[in-house]
Write an enzyme that holds these catalytic residues in place. Structure first.
Site, PDB file in Angstrom:
ATOM      1  N   ASP A 114       0.865  -1.180   0.000  1.00  0.00           N
ATOM      2  CA  ASP A 114       0.000   0.000   0.000  1.00  0.00           C
ATOM      3  C   ASP A 114       0.906   1.237   0.000  1.00  0.00           C
ATOM      4  OD1 ASP A 114      -2.482   1.365   0.228  1.00  0.00           O
ATOM      5  OD2 ASP A 114      -2.332   1.407   2.394  1.00  0.00           O
ATOM      6  N   ARG A 124     -10.781 -11.553   8.084  1.00  0.00           N
ATOM      7  CA  ARG A 124      -9.567 -12.255   7.640  1.00  0.00           C
ATOM      8  C   ARG A 124      -9.879 -13.653   7.123  1.00  0.00           C
ATOM      9  NH1 ARG A 124      -5.016  -9.413   9.363  1.00  0.00           N
ATOM     10  NH2 ARG A 124      -5.178  -8.374  11.359  1.00  0.00           N
TER      11      ARG A 124
END
Ligand code: IMP
Ligand code: MG
Length: 177
Positions: free
Chosen positions: A104, A166
């Protein structure tokens, strides 16, 4: 509170197919080298597990370790890196493949590369499932990338929003409600 879009961004099957292709590229690069895979917790746990099973199919049997690095609070990077768990293996002189879920701002991967380099690794390559190049702050690229995506917040397949999602076997997108 954002909610999960019902349609996946990337399906379980698409991930599986892409991992098979990535490992062929990795295998070419790895030939004859003693590999240590270092996954970055927690986000990479599912990707690392599936990646090493694909390596196994290609008769590559690495040592496997993890570091636990965090910089995140909700959807915003705090920019402050913390090493919450060190590696257990000695990587001196080893060929290390760092595995992370998503590239990112690049701070996490830069931190992990610098750290593992300081620990004496002979060669370091990096592998990420997802790349969001539009968000980059640190001057870092991954050597192996699964999917390049736009600037959307993704969850599933190890990636979380405040600790949730997750467990999804696919990659989904959160939308504001
Ligand atoms: P970076 O340090 O900004 O490159 O961020 C890397 C870490 O931030 C990743 O390992 C993820 O844990 C987390 N992250 C970045 N983008 C997302 C996202 O879209 N969803 C979930 N986690 C993310
Ligand atoms: Mg992470």
């Amino acid at each position: 509170m954002p909610i999960l879009r019902s349609e996946p961004l990337i399906t379980e099957l698409e991930i599986k197919v892409r991992l098979g292709q990535m490992v062929l590229d990795l295998a070419r690069d790895l030939r004859g080298k003693e590999l240590t895979v270092v996954g970055i917790l927690r986000g990479s746990f599912m990707f690392t597990a599936d990646l090493v099973r694909q390596l196994y199919i290609n008769d590559i049997h690495p040592l496997i370790d993890f570091i636990f690095v965090t910089s995140y609070d909700g959807t915003e990077s705090t920019g402050e890196m913390r090493l919450l768990k060190d590696m257990s293996l000695d990587v001196r002189g080893r060929y290390v493949l760092i595995v992370d879920d998503i590239l990112d701002t690049g701070r996490t991967l830069q931190f992990a590369k610098d750290y593992i380099s300081q620990r004496g690794a002979a060669q370091i390559n990096t592998c990420v499932l997802l790349d969001k190049p539009s968000r980059r702050i640190a001057d870092v690229q991954a050597d192996f990338v699964g999917f390049t995506i736009d600037d959307v917040f993704v969850v599933g397949y190890g990636l979380d929003f405040n600790g949730r999602y997750r467990d999804l076997p696919y990659l989904g997108v959160l939308k504001e409600e």
